[in-house]
Design a protein around this motif. Sequence first.
Motif, PDB file in Angstrom:
ATOM      1  N   ASP A  37      37.069  45.027  56.795  1.00 22.44           N
ATOM      2  CA  ASP A  37      35.917  45.717  56.203  1.00 22.44           C
ATOM      3  C   ASP A  37      34.910  44.666  55.740  1.00 22.44           C
ATOM      4  O   ASP A  37      35.273  43.573  55.309  1.00 22.44           O
ATOM      5  N   LYS A  38      33.631  44.985  55.838  1.00 19.74           N
ATOM      6  CA  LYS A  38      32.592  44.027  55.485  1.00 19.74           C
ATOM      7  C   LYS A  38      32.657  43.589  54.020  1.00 19.74           C
ATOM      8  O   LYS A  38      32.167  42.527  53.660  1.00 19.74           O
ATOM      9  N   LYS A  39      33.261  44.402  53.198  1.00 24.97           N
ATOM     10  CA  LYS A  39      33.363  44.075  51.774  1.00 24.97           C
ATOM     11  C   LYS A  39      34.699  43.414  51.426  1.00 24.97           C
ATOM     12  O   LYS A  39      34.952  43.120  50.256  1.00 24.97           O
ATOM     13  N   SER A  40      35.543  43.203  52.417  1.00 28.92           N
ATOM     14  CA  SER A  40      36.855  42.606  52.165  1.00 28.92           C
ATOM     15  C   SER A  40      36.721  41.183  51.631  1.00 28.92           C
ATOM     16  O   SER A  40      35.901  40.400  52.100  1.00 28.92           O
ATOM     17  N   THR A  41      37.540  40.879  50.638  1.00 32.00           N
ATOM     18  CA  THR A  41      37.518  39.525  50.050  1.00 32.00           C
ATOM     19  C   THR A  41      38.156  38.497  50.983  1.00 32.00           C
ATOM     20  O   THR A  41      38.059  37.284  50.741  1.00 32.00           O
ATOM     21  N   ASP A  42      38.834  38.972  52.038  1.00 32.03           N
ATOM     22  CA  ASP A  42      39.455  38.054  52.996  1.00 32.03           C
ATOM     23  C   ASP A  42      38.446  37.506  54.004  1.00 32.03           C
ATOM     24  O   ASP A  42      38.716  36.500  54.679  1.00 32.03           O
ATOM     25  N   ARG A  43      37.288  38.147  54.102  1.00 27.51           N
ATOM     26  CA  ARG A  43      36.297  37.719  55.083  1.00 27.51           C
ATOM     27  C   ARG A  43      35.834  36.271  54.873  1.00 27.51           C
ATOM     28  O   ARG A  43      35.798  35.492  55.838  1.00 27.51           O
ATOM     29  N   PRO A  44      35.486  35.864  53.647  1.00 29.95           N
ATOM     30  CA  PRO A  44      35.038  34.475  53.445  1.00 29.95           C
ATOM     31  C   PRO A  44      36.101  33.451  53.847  1.00 29.95           C
ATOM     32  O   PRO A  44      35.779  32.386  54.375  1.00 29.95           O
ATOM     33  N   VAL A  45      37.385  33.803  53.563  1.00 31.16           N
ATOM     34  CA  VAL A  45      38.473  32.888  53.916  1.00 31.16           C
ATOM     35  C   VAL A  45      38.570  32.733  55.429  1.00 31.16           C
ATOM     36  O   VAL A  45      38.669  31.612  55.958  1.00 31.16           O
TER      37      VAL A  45
END
Length: 213
Positions: free
Chosen positions: A117-125
């Motif tokens: 999901d675009k708001k997932s905190t895993d995206r930056p990682v």
Amino acid sequence: MAQWRSTAEFRFTKGQPTETIWFYEHPYPEGQKSYSKTRPMRVEEFAPEQAWWGNEADGFSTRTTTEQAWSVDFKQRMADAKAKAKPHWDKAEQLSDEASGLSAELRQLRQQLKTLDKKSTDRPVLQKQIQQNTASIKTLKAQQARARQAGDALYWPIFNLDCKNPHIGEQVSHDPKELLARYRQQQQSMADTRRQIKDILDTALSSQREEKA
């Protein structure tokens, strides 16, 4: 002083590898420094070469080394060149495998990123891992290319048959055309060396920036 032009003798026999290459340095006629339309080669000039040539039926057993003729052990030359080039080629293969492994991992990371999901905190990682993998792959490919080039530089020159007569001492030419050609060659060699140093420094600085990041 007699002028010479060097020629290589090739005798390729089907089904047999080239092991020895013979050279025969043909002298220009007395008082002549080159051939031209008005002063062409004449068949009779090659009588010494014909006498020296020998007979293939007996394996050219009468052929000998003279002041004008010499041979190169091409089989040994190739073996030596391969031995020197192999560590560099092996290193290039190793780096290629490492880059391929990271590329496969990179594809998986990108696929995972698409499912988040675009708001997932895993995206930056994941995005950071993708950036690191991309930079690492670029570095590995640059190192692979340099390793391959280093091996090729040791191997392919053996096919350069510009072989000087070992029986004649070093001759210094004062011909402006030859001097300019040699100067351009040296300048090109220096430019290639500068580019290689720049690539190494760029790679090192890039790695340092990645570590700090």
